[in-house]
Design a protein around this motif. Structure first.
Motif, short mmCIF file in Angstrom:
data_model
loop_
_atom_site.label_atom_id
_atom_site.label_comp_id
_atom_site.label_asym_id
_atom_site.label_seq_id
_atom_site.Cartn_x
_atom_site.Cartn_y
_atom_site.Cartn_z
N HIS A 1 0.75 -1.13 -0.11
CA HIS A 1 0.15 -0.26 0.25
C HIS A 1 0.39 1.82 -0.48
N SER A 2 0.68 2.06 -0.56
CA SER A 2 0.70 3.87 -0.61
C SER A 2 -0.03 4.65 -0.70
N PRO A 3 0.18 6.06 0.40
CA PRO A 3 -0.17 7.37 -0.03
C PRO A 3 -1.13 7.30 -1.33
N ALA A 4 -0.44 7.12 -3.00
CA ALA A 4 -0.43 7.49 -3.95
C ALA A 4 -2.12 7.13 -4.48
N LEU A 5 -2.09 7.85 -5.07
CA LEU A 5 -3.90 8.07 -6.30
C LEU A 5 -4.73 6.71 -5.60
N TYR B 1 -4.45 4.08 -4.40
CA TYR B 1 -4.47 3.50 -3.01
C TYR B 1 -4.85 3.62 -1.95
N TYR C 1 -7.90 7.59 -1.98
CA TYR C 1 -8.44 9.07 -2.42
C TYR C 1 -9.78 8.85 -1.97
N ALA D 1 -1.54 11.05 5.95
CA ALA D 1 -1.78 11.73 4.82
C ALA D 1 -3.06 12.03 4.32
N ASN E 1 -5.79 11.21 -1.98
CA ASN E 1 -5.86 12.50 -2.91
C ASN E 1 -7.05 12.67 -3.67
N ASP F 1 -2.86 12.19 -14.47
CA ASP F 1 -2.85 14.22 -14.86
C ASP F 1 -2.44 14.22 -16.15
#
Ligand code: ARE
Length: 547
Positions: free
Chosen positions: A9-13, A15, A17, A92, A95, A347
Motif C-alpha cells: 500500500h502507499s498513500p498514492a492516488l 491506493y 483517494y 496522509a 488524494n 494527470d
C-alpha cells in the motif's frame, strides 16, 4: 513500511483517494497471500473486502464515508500461512482527482455528422463522393430536439473540420468547419441551439496525423528539406513522394481507384496505419505541441466544452499533459485508448474511451463467453486500476469504429436494453451512438459497418426501444448514486447479477437478468417482484421499475 513483496500500500492516488464524500483505501496482496485484512483509521477498525484479482495480485478495499482530512492509518493482514503483518502507520490526506464535474452529470450522444441528417440539400461533395450521405451540422440543428427529447445532455461529434473524406479524420484546415457540413456559420448555429438546451459539446481532435493535403504537409511535399514544416512530420527521406506518386495524385482517376493505386507506391514519411493520406505529426517538435494547444483552445473559446482525442495512444502522454495545462479546467478531455488506460489517465486525460469495459461487456452480454462472476471481477479490477478516474471514462456499447451492439446480439432489442441498463447504472459516463435509441442496425462487416444513416421516417423506429432508452437516461440523470455512487455487488448467478450504487444515505439497487429464466430476489429483508428473463430491475427508495 509500505509493505514487502507480499502486501503493498502507499498513500498514492490509486491506493488512497477521496471521491464524492468517501475515502477509498486499497491494499494489494500477491495472489493467495492474504486471508483477511483490516484497516485501522485513527484507532477505528474496519474489515476490508476482496475487490478483485488479476494474474498477479488481489485487491482489498475499504471505504469510509467522511470528508477528506489528514488521516493516520495502518493495515493488519492475516496471511494464508498464518502470520500477522502490520502495514503502516501511514499519515496522509486522501488524494483527489482533478476533473470538471459536468461530465458526471452527463449522458452523451455521439453523431457522425455525414450520417445523421441532411440540412443543406444542395452541396458540393469532395473526392470520395460515393461514400458521402450528405449529413451536416444544419441537419443536427434541425433535429436537436430529438436529443433533448431523449434526455441526453452532451454531444460528441466525430471530426467536423475541412477534409476530403466523409469521416473527416484527414484534416486540411483545423480552424474551419468543413463547407460540406455548413461551415463556421453552421457551427455557431449549432452551439447556440445546444446551449439553449443545456447540451454540452465535445469535438474530435485528430492530432496524431493531418491530411496529406494540409498546407503544412503540402509545403513539405513541394519544398522538401527547405520546407519550414519539414520537422512537423516524421519524414524518413526526401523527396517525401516520388514524381510517379505526384503524377498519379494529379491524374483524374476516380478517388477510390486513385487511393488504392497510391497505396501500392512507396513514400518517405510515417503515417496512420500506413495510410498515405494521413501523415503522422512529429510530436517531439514543440511547435507541433503549440499548434495542437492553439487549435484546442480556440474551439473551446468558440463554444466547445471538451475534446475526444483521436489515436491518443499514438501520441506521447507527456504531450497531452503539457497541452492540458494550457486549457481551461472546465474542458473535459478523453482519449481514444484501446487497451489499458492507466498511462493516459489521472494527470493526462480525465477519461479514456473505455475499451476494456467494452470488451468485458461484449464477452458477458453479447458473446456470452463469461459468467457473471468473471464479468464482475473484470469490473472491479478495472476499478482497482483506474480508481477515481473510472467515474470519468467514456463508456459505450458501440461507436463509429465498431459494429452496432444490436447486430452483435442478432437484433435482440431486449438484450440491447439489458446491456444499456447496465451501462446507465454503472460508473463512468454513458454514451449512445446515434440511432441505437431507435433500434438502428448496421450494414456489412468491420469497423465502418455501424455507420448507417439515421432514418427520419418515424415508422422505421422501434418505438418500444425508444421509450425505454428515454427512461434509462432519465434514471441516470435523476438519481445521483448512479453517477457518483460506490458500486457494490449484492448477488450473482451464472447469467444475472445484482448490485447497489451508494452515495451517502442514498442508494439504488439494480438487478440485471440476462438468463432465460425469471430471477427472484430479496433485498433488505424485502422480497422483490421477479425479474423476467432478459430484463432489468431498478429500485430506489420504495419505487421499483422493471424494464
Ligand atoms: C478506412 C477503412 C478501413 C481500412 C482503412 C485503411 O474504413 O476499413 O482498413 O481505411 O485503408 C478513419 C476512418 C476509417 C478509415 C481510417 C483510415 O474512420 O474508416 O479506415 O480513418 O483512413 C486502430 C487505431 C485507432 C483507430 C482505429 C480505427 O489504433 O486509433 O484503428 N481509431 C481512430 C478513429 C477512426 C479513424 C482513425 C483513428 C484515423 O476512431 O474512426 O479512422 O484517424 C485493434 C488494434 C487497434 C485498432 C483496432 C481497429 O483493436 O489494437 O489499434 O485501432 O483494432 O482496427
Amino acid at each position: 513500511i509500505a509493505g514487502d513483496d507480499e502486501v503493498y500500500h502507499s498513500p498514492a492516488l490509486l491506493y488512497l483517494y477521496h471521491f464524492a464524500g468517501r475515502t477509498h483505501f486499497i491494499l494489494r496482496g500477491k495472489r493467495g497471500v492474504v486471508r483477511s485484512a483490516v484497516l485501522a483509521v485513527n484507532g477505528e477498525k474496519t474489515d476490508m473486502w476482496k475487490k478483485a484479482e488479476d494474474g498477479l495480485f488481489e485487491y482489498y478495499e475499504a471505504v469510509l464515508w467522511q470528508e477528506p482530512a489528514e488521516l493516520e492509518y495502518y493495515f493488519l493482514v492475516e496471511t494464508t500461512s498464518g502470520s500477522l503483518k502490520k502495514l503502516g502507520p501511514f499519515r496522509a490526506v486522501p488524494n483527489e482527482l482533478e476533473a470538471p464535474s459536468w461530465p458526471l452529470e452527463s449522458v452523451f450522444y455521439q453523431i457522425m455528422p455525414d450520417r445523421f441528417a441532411v440540412g443543406i440539400q444542395e452541396k458540393r461533395l469532395p473526392l470520395e463522393g460515393e461514400l458521402f450521405h450528405g449529413g451536416d451540422l444544419k441537419g443536427i440543428v434541425e433535429h436537436v430536439d430529438h436529443l433533448k427529447g431523449l434526455g441526453v445532455n452532451a454531444l460528441y461529434l466525430t471530426p467536423i473540420f475541412e477534409s476530403m473524406t466523409y469521416h473527416g479524420y484527414d484534416i486540411i484546415d483545423y480552424y474551419h468547419v468543413a463547407r460540406r457540413l455548413g461551415g463556421d456559420e453552421a457551427f455557431e448555429e449549432l452551439v447556440k441551439a445546444l446551449k439553449e438546451r443545456g447540451i454540452k459539446l465535445v469535438l474530435d481532435g485528430v492530432f496524431h496525423h493531418t491530411s496529406f493535403f494540409h498546407p503544412f504537409f503540402l509545403d513539405v511535399v513541394k519544398n522538401g528539406e527547405k520546407s519550414q514544416y519539414k520537422d512537423f512530420y516524421r519524414v524518413t527521406g526526401f523527396p517525401v513522394v516520388s514524381s510517379e506518386f505526384l503524377e498519379l495524385l494529379g491524374s483524374d482517376l476516380p478517388w477510390i481507384e486513385k487511393h488504392k493505386a497510391l497505396k501500392s507506391l512507396n513514400w518517405n514519411y510515417e503515417s496512420f496505419f500506413s495510410v498515405w493520406l494521413m501523415p503522422r505529426l512529429n510530436h517531439e517538435n514543440p511547435k507541433v505541441v503549440d499548434f495542437i494547444a492553439d487549435v484546442m483552445e480556440s474551439w473551446l473559446e468558440r463554444g466547445a466544452d471538451g475534446w475526444r482525442l483521436d489515436v491518443a495512444h499514438g501520441v506521447p502522454p507527456s504531450l497531452w499533459r503539457d497541452v492540458r495545462k494550457r486549457l481551461p479546467k472546465e474542458a473535459y478531455l478523453f482519449g481514444e485508448v484501446m487497451d489499458d488506460g492507466r498511462p493516459w489517465l489521472f494527470d493526462v486525460f480525465h477519461g479514456v474511451m473505455n475499451y476494456l469495459l467494452y470488451d468485458a461487456i461484449l464477452r458477458f452480454f453479447a458473446f456470452e463467453e463469461i459468467k457473471a462472476e468473471e464479468f464482475l471481477n473484470e469490473l472491479n479490477l478495472l476499478s482497482a486500476y483506474y480508481g477515481p478516474a473510472e467515474y470519468f471514462t467514456y463508456n459505450f456499447l458501440d461507436n463509429h469504429d465498431t459494429e452496432r451492439f444490436i447486430d452483435l446480439v442478432n437484433g435482440d432489442g431486449k438484450r440491447y436494453l439489458c446491456a444499456l441498463a447496465f451501462l446507465m447504472t454503472y460508473k463512468g459516463i454513458p454514451a449512445i451512438f446515434y440511432g441505437d435509441e431507435i433500434g438502428l442496425k448496421g450494414s456489412g462487416e468491420g469497423m465502418s459497418a455501424g455507420r448507417t444513416p439515421m432514418p427520419w421516417k418515424e415508422e422505421l423506429w422501434d418505438e418500444e426501444t425508444l421509450q425505454k432508452v428515454r427512461k434509462l437516461i432519465d434514471f441516470r440523470r435523476s438519481l445521483a448514486p448512479l453517477s457518483r455512487g460506490d458500486f457494490r455487488v449484492v448477488a450473482a448467478g451464472d447469467r444475472w447479477f445484482a448490485y447497489k450504487r451508494v452515495l451517502g444515505a442514498e442508494e439504488v439497487f439494480v438487478a440485471i437478468n440476462c438468463s432465460g429464466e425469471e430471477v427472484k430476489l430479496t433485498y433488505g429483508g424485502k422480497s422483490l417482484p421477479g425479474v423476467p428473463p432478459t430484463s432489468a430491475l431498478l429500485m430506489y427508495k420504495s419505487v421499483i421499475e422493471v424494464l
